[in-house]
Design a protein around this motif. Structure first.
Motif, PDB file in Angstrom:
ATOM      1  N   VAL A 372      26.757   0.306  51.577  1.00 23.95           N
ATOM      2  CA  VAL A 372      25.355   1.035  51.863  1.00 23.95           C
ATOM      3  C   VAL A 372      25.507   2.528  51.212  1.00 23.95           C
ATOM      4  N   GLU A 373      24.378   3.015  51.571  1.00 14.97           N
ATOM      5  CA  GLU A 373      24.272   4.374  51.212  1.00 14.97           C
ATOM      6  C   GLU A 373      23.659   5.132  52.356  1.00 14.97           C
ATOM      7  N   TRP A 374      24.037   6.247  52.603  1.00 19.39           N
ATOM      8  CA  TRP A 374      23.343   7.147  53.678  1.00 19.39           C
ATOM      9  C   TRP A 374      23.256   8.359  53.152  1.00 19.39           C
ATOM     10  N   ASN A 375      22.111   9.029  53.740  1.00 17.42           N
ATOM     11  CA  ASN A 375      21.507  10.526  53.265  1.00 17.42           C
ATOM     12  C   ASN A 375      21.415  11.062  54.611  1.00 17.42           C
ATOM     13  N   LEU A 376      22.434  12.015  54.887  1.00 14.56           N
ATOM     14  CA  LEU A 376      22.247  12.846  55.853  1.00 14.56           C
ATOM     15  C   LEU A 376      21.676  14.210  55.595  1.00 14.56           C
ATOM     16  N   GLU A 377      20.739  14.857  56.377  1.00 15.21           N
ATOM     17  CA  GLU A 377      20.102  16.258  56.337  1.00 15.21           C
ATOM     18  C   GLU A 377      20.410  16.735  57.401  1.00 15.21           C
ATOM     19  N   PHE A 378      21.202  17.967  57.496  1.00 15.95           N
ATOM     20  CA  PHE A 378      21.337  18.721  58.680  1.00 15.95           C
ATOM     21  C   PHE A 378      20.330  19.890  58.974  1.00 15.95           C
ATOM     22  N   GLU A 379      19.991  19.998  60.158  1.00 20.05           N
ATOM     23  CA  GLU A 379      19.093  20.951  60.647  1.00 20.05           C
ATOM     24  C   GLU A 379      20.021  22.013  61.452  1.00 20.05           C
ATOM     25  N   LYS A 380      21.165  21.556  61.852  1.00 15.25           N
ATOM     26  CA  LYS A 380      22.009  22.644  62.721  1.00 15.25           C
ATOM     27  C   LYS A 380      23.220  21.915  63.058  1.00 15.25           C
ATOM     28  N   ILE A 381      24.209  22.708  62.774  1.00 15.47           N
ATOM     29  CA  ILE A 381      25.454  22.440  63.318  1.00 15.47           C
ATOM     30  C   ILE A 381      26.199  23.449  64.047  1.00 15.47           C
ATOM     31  N   GLU A 382      26.436  23.340  65.347  1.00 14.32           N
ATOM     32  CA  GLU A 382      26.625  24.741  66.318  1.00 14.32           C
ATOM     33  C   GLU A 382      28.274  24.823  66.225  1.00 14.32           C
ATOM     34  N   GLU A 458      37.254  -6.513  58.939  1.00 11.52           N
ATOM     35  CA  GLU A 458      36.239  -6.739  60.079  1.00 11.52           C
ATOM     36  C   GLU A 458      35.778  -5.663  60.806  1.00 11.52           C
ATOM     37  N   GLU A 459      36.245  -4.322  60.627  1.00 10.97           N
ATOM     38  CA  GLU A 459      35.881  -3.106  61.189  1.00 10.97           C
ATOM     39  C   GLU A 459      34.418  -2.609  60.789  1.00 10.97           C
ATOM     40  N   GLU A 460      33.576  -2.398  61.744  1.00 10.82           N
ATOM     41  CA  GLU A 460      32.253  -2.176  61.054  1.00 10.82           C
ATOM     42  C   GLU A 460      31.862  -0.548  61.800  1.00 10.82           C
ATOM     43  N   HIS A 461      32.544  -0.083  62.694  1.00  9.49           N
ATOM     44  CA  HIS A 461      31.902   0.965  63.486  1.00  9.49           C
ATOM     45  C   HIS A 461      31.993   2.387  62.672  1.00  9.49           C
ATOM     46  N   ILE A 462      30.873   3.063  63.065  1.00 11.35           N
ATOM     47  CA  ILE A 462      30.332   4.127  62.405  1.00 11.35           C
ATOM     48  C   ILE A 462      30.222   5.106  63.727  1.00 11.35           C
ATOM     49  N   LEU A 463      31.053   6.220  63.912  1.00 13.10           N
ATOM     50  CA  LEU A 463      30.839   6.889  64.922  1.00 13.10           C
ATOM     51  C   LEU A 463      30.440   8.472  64.564  1.00 13.10           C
ATOM     52  N   PHE A 464      29.649   9.043  65.270  1.00 11.44           N
ATOM     53  CA  PHE A 464      29.088  10.542  65.196  1.00 11.44           C
ATOM     54  C   PHE A 464      29.607  11.194  65.981  1.00 11.44           C
ATOM     55  N   THR A 465      30.219  12.677  65.895  1.00 18.40           N
ATOM     56  CA  THR A 465      30.561  13.303  67.005  1.00 18.40           C
ATOM     57  C   THR A 465      30.377  14.720  66.589  1.00 18.40           C
ATOM     58  N   SER A 466      29.781  15.418  67.916  1.00 22.29           N
ATOM     59  CA  SER A 466      29.356  16.834  67.758  1.00 22.29           C
ATOM     60  C   SER A 466      30.224  17.674  68.712  1.00 22.29           C
ATOM     61  N   LEU A 467      31.085  18.569  68.562  1.00 21.25           N
ATOM     62  CA  LEU A 467      31.345  19.644  69.518  1.00 21.25           C
ATOM     63  C   LEU A 467      30.497  20.784  69.244  1.00 21.25           C
ATOM     64  N   GLY A 468      29.576  21.139  70.371  1.00 19.42           N
ATOM     65  CA  GLY A 468      28.329  21.842  70.416  1.00 19.42           C
ATOM     66  C   GLY A 468      27.234  20.864  70.104  1.00 19.42           C
ATOM     67  N   GLU A 469      26.312  21.379  69.429  1.00 17.04           N
ATOM     68  CA  GLU A 469      24.915  20.859  69.320  1.00 17.04           C
ATOM     69  C   GLU A 469      24.723  20.652  67.769  1.00 17.04           C
ATOM     70  N   SER A 470      24.792  19.371  67.359  1.00 14.81           N
ATOM     71  CA  SER A 470      24.271  19.142  65.801  1.00 14.81           C
ATOM     72  C   SER A 470      22.689  18.385  65.928  1.00 14.81           C
ATOM     73  N   THR A 471      22.084  18.684  64.899  1.00 10.40           N
ATOM     74  CA  THR A 471      20.683  17.869  64.779  1.00 10.40           C
ATOM     75  C   THR A 471      20.794  17.572  63.435  1.00 10.40           C
ATOM     76  N   PHE A 472      20.459  16.446  62.896  1.00 11.35           N
ATOM     77  CA  PHE A 472      20.187  15.982  61.706  1.00 11.35           C
ATOM     78  C   PHE A 472      19.373  14.633  61.552  1.00 11.35           C
ATOM     79  N   SER A 473      18.854  14.391  60.229  1.00  9.35           N
ATOM     80  CA  SER A 473      18.351  13.079  60.193  1.00  9.35           C
ATOM     81  C   SER A 473      19.198  12.128  59.178  1.00  9.35           C
ATOM     82  N   ILE A 474      19.176  10.915  59.162  1.00 10.67           N
ATOM     83  CA  ILE A 474      19.944   9.913  58.454  1.00 10.67           C
ATOM     84  C   ILE A 474      18.998   8.806  57.837  1.00 10.67           C
ATOM     85  N   GLU A 475      19.213   8.671  56.517  1.00 10.43           N
ATOM     86  CA  GLU A 475      18.632   7.358  56.021  1.00 10.43           C
ATOM     87  C   GLU A 475      19.581   6.514  55.573  1.00 10.43           C
ATOM     88  N   GLN A 476      19.373   5.132  55.648  1.00 15.69           N
ATOM     89  CA  GLN A 476      20.457   4.017  55.252  1.00 15.69           C
ATOM     90  C   GLN A 476      19.693   3.151  54.461  1.00 15.69           C
TER      91      GLN A 476
END
Length: 485
Positions: A372-382, A458-476
């Motif tokens: 896969v290819e992912w593109n993440l654009e960040f608006e805010k990382i607290e 066989e492991e497929e899990h993708i997890l996103f974590t934020s301490l404080g508030e994070s706002t972003f977009s993601i394309e796959q």
């Protein structure tokens, strides 16, 4: 071809067939990166576009997953996406290369393709000799060796290798990675009017040259070219000690930017800057293609850095290449971006816009896969933001520093880290995941982190974590992969 050359080709091809089922059964085989058909792959060699075809040669040890008497393997493509595996280009079959057809480059002259490479020779006492050699082809597939072009000059040890050749005005130039007799790493330049007779100009730069000071005991795989008004020397120095976040791998790859005086062969340059901040990246080589782009391939490996701990070893192969990257100069540094043609591999886009995570960890619907290819654009990382990949590797950003972590390949009870400081903060990440590889292009290619990863298949899990508030977009995009003929 000599009898020895034919014999080596036969033996290598037999090795490919012998282990084909084992190699192809490995769940860590990649979909869109170059790999060896068996054995060990390392440095990219002879990268060039000729008559519309891209040629990528590579260091290849077909009989073992360790280093030894290398061959040149050969991939070719018209579009950087559909590749064919050509016949073996060069074998260690002659007196001047009997212990290895080592790394080198390619140029076009008089409508023929010239390969320059280092012939590695060792005697019965393991004493090394090094010869810079030529092979020529009329069709880009079959090569005839022309013998030795450059012998070892005075003042240098036989650690003298990896010729990169180019033309400027009426002359040809060659840079070679070298070690001086006082065990300092150098890059040495030669000049020629005919590609056959070469005159030594001296060191371009190196450890102990000019204002550089002590900077490693051997410099490998030099590449010198113009980019955005600067002369760029890419090189892989050995012997640098870690300095904070810098020089964390066993050996490094990076560049000096400056101005080359073609009359003296001296490069006046700025400080060394690493090209890649991940775990596996070494020996990159570039070419100027027919569109005028400066393209780069690198080896996704590092010599002497727990190579035998890669789990692919049990499947009779090890290592791969990076994706092809386009280099540009933004006025202060090299920018690296995936070659535009790689978009041809994309399936339909899955877009999630304006995701907000606040003091939480979560999966995002549909974000999954091993090709896969992912593109993440960040608006805010607290405070802190992290992506956990397949319960194996993670990318974490906090206080201006991006950290890549994974289990240590030799001691799974330990975690190892690579870090890079981002002066402008984290704005974007483009990630390419390919079963056992990860390439992360940060802030539109200002930094790159390249690494092998070996999660449970066989492991497929993708997890996103934020301490404080994070706002972003993601394309796959799910990627179809290179097509190999």
């Amino acid at each position: 071809m000599s009898e020895r050359d034919l014999e080596l080709r036969r033996l290598a091809n037999e090795e490919v067939e012998k282990h084909k089922d084992t190699v192809e059964s490995d769940p860590y085989r990649l979909k869109y990166h170059h790999m060896p058909p068996v054995g060990l792959l390392n440095d990219p060699n002879g990268f060039i576009q000729w008559k519309g075809t891209y040629h990528l040669f590579y260091q290849w040890m077909p009989f073992d997953t360790g280093h030894g008497a290398k061959f040149w393997g050969h991939y070719a493509s018209e579009d950087l996406v559909k590749w064919r595996h050509e016949p073996i280009a060069l074998t260690p079959s002659d007196w001047f290369d009997k212990n290895g057809v080592y790394s080198g480059s390619a140029v076009v002259h008089d409508d023929e393709l010239y390969l320059f490479y280092t012939g590695n020779v060792k005697d019965e006492n393991d004493n090394r000799e090094a010869y810079q050699c030529i092979a020529v082809s009329q069709d880009g597939v079959h090569f005839e060796k022309q013998g030795v072009a450059v012998n070892l000059p005075e003042g240098y040890t036989p650690h003298f290798r990896d010729p990169k050749v180019w033309k400027k005005a009426d002359h040809w130039y060659m840079v070679i990675g070298a070690q001086s007799e006082d065990l300092q790493g150098k890059v040495v330049m030669f000049q020629s009017s005919d590609l056959k007779n070469w005159e030594l100009m001296g060191p371009v730069t190196g450890s102990g040259e000019g204002t550089l000071g002590s900077f490693g005991y051997m410099w490998e795989c030099p590449d010198l070219f113009a980019l955005g008004g600067k002369d760029i020397l890419i090189v892989s120095p050995q012997g640098l000690e870690p300095q904070g976040m810098n020089y964390a791998n066993t050996y490094q790859s990076g560049y000096f930017a400056g101005a080359l005086d073609y009359n003296t062969g001296k490069l006046e340059h700025e400080d060394f800057r690493e090209l890649d901040r991940g775990f596996e990246f070494y020996a990159p080589q570039t070419t100027l293609d027919e569109q005028g782009r400066r393209l780069l391939f690198g080896w996704m490996g590092v010599p002497d850095q727990y190579e035998q701990a890669h789990p692919t070893i049990e499947y009779q192969w090890v290592h791969c290449m990076t994706l092809p990257r386009e280099l540009t100069w933004n006025g202060t540094q090299i920018i690296q971006k995936p070659a535009e043609e790689l978009k041809q591999m994309r399936g339909p886009v899955l877009l999630h816009s304006s995701i907000t995570i606040n003091n939480d960890q979560k999966a995002i619907r549909g974000i999954e896969g091993k090709s896969v290819e992912w593109n993440l654009e960040f608006e805010k990382i607290e405070d802190q933001f992290a992506i956990e990949l397949f319960q194996y590797a993670s990318l974490s950003y906090k206080d201006g520093v991006l950290t890549l972590s994974r289990p240590h390949l030799e001691d799974k009870t330990k975690t190892e880290f690579r870090r890079v400081a981002l002066e402008q903060g984290l704005k974007s990440m483009r990630l390419y995941v390919d079963h056992s590889s990860l390439e992360v292009f940060i802030n539109e290619g200002e930094e790159v982190m390249t690494s092998r990863i070996f999660p449970q298949p066989e492991e497929e899990h993708i997890l996103f974590t934020s301490l404080g508030e994070s706002t972003f977009s993601i394309e796959q995009w799910k990627l179809d992969g290179f097509q190999h003929a």
